[in-house]
Design an enzyme around this catalytic site. Structure first.
Site, PDB file in Angstrom:
ATOM      1  CB  CYS A 142     -24.952 -10.785  26.414  1.00 22.94           C
ATOM      2  SG  CYS A 142     -24.495 -12.229  27.354  1.00 22.94           S
ATOM      3  CG  ASP A 143     -23.001  -5.393  22.699  1.00 25.85           C
ATOM      4  OD1 ASP A 143     -24.129  -4.961  22.002  1.00 25.85           O
ATOM      5  OD2 ASP A 143     -21.945  -4.505  23.026  1.00 25.85           O
TER       6      ASP A 143
ATOM      7  CB  SER B 297      -3.612   2.292   8.006  1.00 27.57           C
ATOM      8  OG  SER B 297      -3.187   0.842   8.009  1.00 27.57           O
TER       9      SER B 297
ATOM     10  N   GLY C  44       3.231  -3.019   8.619  1.00 33.53           N
ATOM     11  CA  GLY C  44       2.395  -3.658   9.511  1.00 33.53           C
ATOM     12  C   GLY C  44       1.675  -4.577   9.018  1.00 33.53           C
TER      13      GLY C  44
ATOM     14  CE1 TYR D 137     -12.429  -0.363  19.327  1.00 34.98           C
ATOM     15  CE2 TYR D 137     -11.738  -2.717  19.102  1.00 34.98           C
ATOM     16  CZ  TYR D 137     -12.213  -1.952  19.835  1.00 34.98           C
ATOM     17  OH  TYR D 137     -12.982  -1.911  21.054  1.00 34.98           O
ATOM     18  CG  ASP D 138      -7.699  -2.156  10.451  1.00 33.40           C
ATOM     19  OD1 ASP D 138      -6.975  -1.154  10.548  1.00 33.40           O
ATOM     20  OD2 ASP D 138      -7.381  -3.240   9.888  1.00 33.40           O
TER      21      ASP D 138
ATOM     22  CD  GLU E 189       7.124   3.850  11.168  1.00 35.04           C
ATOM     23  OE1 GLU E 189       5.832   3.877  11.430  1.00 35.04           O
ATOM     24  OE2 GLU E 189       7.800   4.936  11.199  1.00 35.04           O
TER      25      GLU E 189
END
Length: 398
Positions: free
Chosen positions: A328-329, A186, A261, A302-303, A259
């Site tokens: 709160c993190d 990707s 995305g 994540y990406d 494909e």
């Protein structure tokens, strides 16, 4: 590092007006940009049928627009099958590309009417033994790619040396493998790995045709087509020149599909967030937004992407600053050590190129409301009907 620029007063008022009208945070999806991305890629890869990877942004409006333009759809789960079914997408215009599936997933796909599935090993091949008279499979190969932001061959795909044995087993079992597929990663930085993968698949396709086997008639070249995350522009035509040249070497009986995305969804959406709190800590101005990495900015985790940001303020000076999310993190930080003008409560921060792997991977952590999706520049019913009439019937994977 996030690229940051200052919005004009007119742009700032436009974004603020949208937040006032629809609430904040927002994901703003532009149908016009979806169309531009789709047609740009079609021109760059003439003769290649595009199957949108729904996982990047499974938004019904975007799927409807792409359907009207002639796109097919790449499914990877039973949930995605349910979505396209509810949108009345014809099953003949879908492929199921997840290499690892439960029997339930296969049955759900077949019940919907999808008959093209992907496998990448003998154990997965055996799952299709009960359905061998109803499916045609694509065998996915692995082509590792250290230059891609996400190396998608790390988890899936067989080695090229395994192909002959898998094809032979499929023949002995009466399971039809009608094509090959790969995904070189990707957000690729160059097209060289696509070219290498196409050349390898071309050799395999020609060898099996010469051996008298049933011809391998489909090549799925995956995605990986890049977009700019810095307010810049990727010349997708130039990027695809070597890919198109490699595809021209394939036998004429091979149908090529892809494909995409990210390329279709990422530039088509923006995130509008609002300053809900502020503080000064260790000489830096902290601004707390109503969206963050547990929400629309989840792709930063994540990406592995950093989204270009736009702020509006009448203050011309810049100060060391931090943009933080609402949870709160303490890991919920969008941008650290950035130079921003002074922002006030209610000011707007806009994230660009935020259609891919953002809202799709957002969570409900702290039970904080996810961004509302708002569409703009939606095509008229007449335009959709005209595009639908212009669709070709060749998109079905046979």
């Amino acid at each position: 590092m996030n690229t940051i620029r200052r919005a004009t007063a007119e742009q700032g008022e436009y974004y603020r007006g949208l937040a006032d009208r629809h609430g904040s945070p927002l994901i703003l999806v532009d149908a016009n940009r979806v169309g531009v991305q789709y047609h740009d890629l079609k021109r760059a890869l003439p003769g290649v049928d595009l199957f949108y990877a729904i996982k990047s942004f499974p938004h019904p409006g975007l799927i409807d627009w792409l359907h009207a333009m002639g796109a097919g759809f790449d499914l990877a789960s039973s949930g995605e099958i349910d979505l396209v079914s509810k949108l009345h997408i014809p099953a003949r215009r879908t492929i199921h590309t997840h290499p690892i599936k439960r029997d339930e997933d296969i049955r759900n796909g077949l019940r919907f009417g999808c008959t093209t599935f992907v496998v990448d090993n003998t154990d997965e091949l055996l799952k299709f033994l009960p359905y061998r008279n109803r499916v045609g499979l694509l065998l996915r190969l692995s082509f590792r790619n250290s230059t891609a932001v996400v190396d998608l061959s790390k988890k899936f795909g067989c080695d090229a040396v395994e192909v002959d044995a898998i094809l032979e087993l499929a023949t002995n079992l009466g399971i039809h493998i009608k094509g090959l597929s790969f995904h070189v990663g990707s957000q690729c930085t160059d097209a060289s790995r696509h070219v290498d993968a196409i050349a390898t698949c071309n050799t395999i396709i020609r060898r099996h045709h010469c051996d008298g086997d049933v011809p391998i008639s489909i090549l799925d070249i995956g995605g990986g087509f890049p977009v700019a995350y810095d307010f810049g522009h990727v010349d997708i035509g130039a990027f695809c020149v070597p890919i198109a040249r490699a595809l021209a070497e394939l036998p004429p009986y091979v149908n090529v599909i892809a494909e995409p995305g990210r390329f279709l969804s990422a530039p088509s959406a923006k995130c509008i967030a609002t300053v809900i709190g502020k503080a000064v800590r260790d000489g830096r101005h902290w601004y707390y937004l109503d969206d963050g990495v547990y929400g629309s900015f989840s792709g930063q985790l994540y990406d592995h992407m950093r989204y270009p940001l736009e702020t509006y303020s009448e203050d011309e000076r810049l100060y060391p600053s931090v943009l933080a999310g609402p949870t709160c993190d303490s890991i919920d930080l969008i941008a650290e050590d950035v130079a921003l003008p002074l922002l006030e409560m209610g000011d707007i921060v806009v994230g660009h190129v935020m259609g891919a792997y953002t809202a799709a991977s957002a969570t409900d952590f702290n039970l904080i409301k996810r961004a509302t999706v708002v569409t703009i520049n939606e095509p008229s019913a007449y335009a959709l009907a005209a595009d639908s009439n212009a669709m070709t019937d060749t998109l079905e994977v046979v």
